[in-house]
Design an enzyme around this catalytic site. Structure first.
Site, mmCIF file in Angstrom:
data_model
loop_
_atom_site.group_PDB
_atom_site.id
_atom_site.type_symbol
_atom_site.label_atom_id
_atom_site.label_comp_id
_atom_site.label_asym_id
_atom_site.label_seq_id
_atom_site.Cartn_x
_atom_site.Cartn_y
_atom_site.Cartn_z
ATOM 1 N N GLU A 98 -5.271 6.597 -7.268
ATOM 2 C CA GLU A 98 -5.285 5.705 -8.425
ATOM 3 C C GLU A 98 -6.567 5.918 -9.228
ATOM 4 O O GLU A 98 -7.636 6.016 -8.635
ATOM 5 C CB GLU A 98 -5.181 4.247 -7.967
ATOM 6 C CG GLU A 98 -3.858 3.940 -7.267
ATOM 7 C CD GLU A 98 -3.710 2.469 -6.918
ATOM 8 O OE1 GLU A 98 -4.556 1.659 -7.352
ATOM 9 O OE2 GLU A 98 -2.751 2.124 -6.215
ATOM 10 N N ARG A 129 0.852 -1.182 0.000
ATOM 11 C CA ARG A 129 0.000 0.000 0.000
ATOM 12 C C ARG A 129 0.886 1.228 0.000
ATOM 13 O O ARG A 129 1.876 1.302 0.731
ATOM 14 C CB ARG A 129 -0.933 0.021 1.230
ATOM 15 C CG ARG A 129 -2.034 -1.033 1.186
ATOM 16 C CD ARG A 129 -3.026 -0.790 0.068
ATOM 17 N NE ARG A 129 -4.084 -1.783 0.007
ATOM 18 C CZ ARG A 129 -4.031 -2.892 -0.697
ATOM 19 N NH1 ARG A 129 -2.948 -3.157 -1.432
ATOM 20 N NH2 ARG A 129 -5.034 -3.741 -0.696
ATOM 21 N N HIS A 138 -0.732 -0.732 -10.660
ATOM 22 C CA HIS A 138 -1.377 -1.606 -9.664
ATOM 23 C C HIS A 138 -1.850 -2.914 -10.303
ATOM 24 O O HIS A 138 -3.036 -3.243 -10.318
ATOM 25 C CB HIS A 138 -2.543 -0.906 -8.981
ATOM 26 C CG HIS A 138 -2.825 -1.469 -7.617
ATOM 27 N ND1 HIS A 138 -3.480 -0.769 -6.625
ATOM 28 C CD2 HIS A 138 -2.544 -2.686 -7.061
ATOM 29 C CE1 HIS A 138 -3.579 -1.504 -5.528
ATOM 30 N NE2 HIS A 138 -3.016 -2.682 -5.779
#
Length: 334
Positions: free
Chosen positions: A282, A253, A301
């Site tokens: 994001e 994270r 990601h």
């Protein structure tokens, strides 16, 4: 505003059908990687490919839905948003943990939250893609090859005989450790509650402290759960402890690492570089500095984005919805 493009499931539409939205289907595969036919006639399913960047956009896109399928933490569901979705009754998330869903607020609003299984291997594999990509300058050399540039311009970093420092030795970290051992690396680990006995079970050393791990490692990889104790765990003082030849990899994270401090560390060469798959915002804004720094290997990601994971997510999402409609919800969270 114009609603995001949506694709319906053939045969599921109907006047009495419950409406369901599958969010953040970036690749447009949600409806093809699982069999949604068990919901035919009972649920009208649509998949949204465009990221929803604000609560207003979420409300406009799914305010008519009784069921929403969320992909990990791509679209948060805080209390403020749940209060604006009075029709929502079932929220399915991929994975059995989603810190971006306020479970207490969901319960207050009568929303059942269910999860799905998630495999730990994909983020392990991506972690090593980043480590290897950084160590051997894969992007730089591949780009030069495509452009007809110089034949070899970099000297790679070795893995064998080097030290891999793992922040976190849980389900994912322990698998990363075993690969490091296979490469012939000296693997050391630290987390707030890690014991020497647990480290020995995985075949690695437990660092005496976070500082020792940072000072001694050639590669530092983050595999901790984000929480009050780990938020901002790596700030400027910690990053300064790393070697100038060391690399930081974060597939966990973003908020575990202070992002301002990380940018400074990369710009001022406190560390050699970073491999990143997670960001505080994001999708990462187009003008974000992390997109352009030459010592950053950045991915959008992709840690859990594999066919096997997606097939499991959407198959079990269908099961969750069917079980809920039958009055017997499964894999409930909260």
């Amino acid at each position: 505003m114009t609603s995001p493009a949506a694709a319906p499931v053939p045969g599921t539409a109907g006047a009495a059908a419950a409406r369901c939205a599958v969010l953040d289907d970036y690749q447009g595969v949600a409806l093809s990687l699982a069999d949604w036919s068990p919901l035919a006639g009972a649920v009208d399913v649509r998949a949204l490919r465009t990221p929803l960047r604000s609560e207003d956009e979420v409300v406009e896109a799914v305010g008519d839905c009784e069921i929403v399928v969320a992909m990990r933490e791509r679209t948060p569901f805080p209390a403020s948003l749940l209060a604006r979705l009075p029709r929502l009754r079932l929220l399915v998330t991929s994975g059995m943990r989603n810190a971006s869903i306020d479970l207490a607020a969901a319960a207050r609003h009568g929303v059942t939250v269910c999860g799905t299984a998630s495999n730990g291997e994909p983020p392990v594999e991506l972690t090593w893609a980043l480590i290897l990509g950084l160590a051997r300058n894969v992007v730089t050399e591949s780009t030069a090859m495509r452009a007809g540039g110089p034949w070899q311009s970099t000297v790679g970093a070795d893995l064998h005989g080097r030290t891999l420092g793992l922040l976190g030795l849980g389900r994912i970290g322990s698998k990363v450790a075993r690969v490091g051992l296979a490469f012939g690396m000296d693997v050391v680990a630290w987390s707030p509650h890690l014991t020497a006995e647990r480290a020995a079970e995985v075949g690695v050393r437990a660092a005496a402290g976070k500082e020792e791990l940072l000072e001694s490692s050639d590669f530092v990889s983050v595999h901790l759960v984000l929480g009050d104790r780990t938020r901002g765990l790596l700030g400027a003082p910690e990053l300064r402890r790393m070697r100038p030849t060391a690399y930081l990899v974060n597939t966990a994270r973003a908020a575990i690492v202070d992002q301002s401090a990380l940018l400074r560390a990369l710009r001022e060469k406190w560390i050699a570089g970073a491999g990143l798959d997670v960001y505080e915002q994001e999708p990462l804004p187009a003008d974000a500095a992390l997109r352009t720094l030459p010592n950053v290997l950045a991915l959008p990601h992709l840690g859990y984005v594999t066919r096997r994971n997606y097939e499991g997510y959407f198959r079990e999402a269908v099961e969750d919805i069917a079980a809920y409609l039958a009055g017997e919800p499964v894999r409930k969270l909260g």
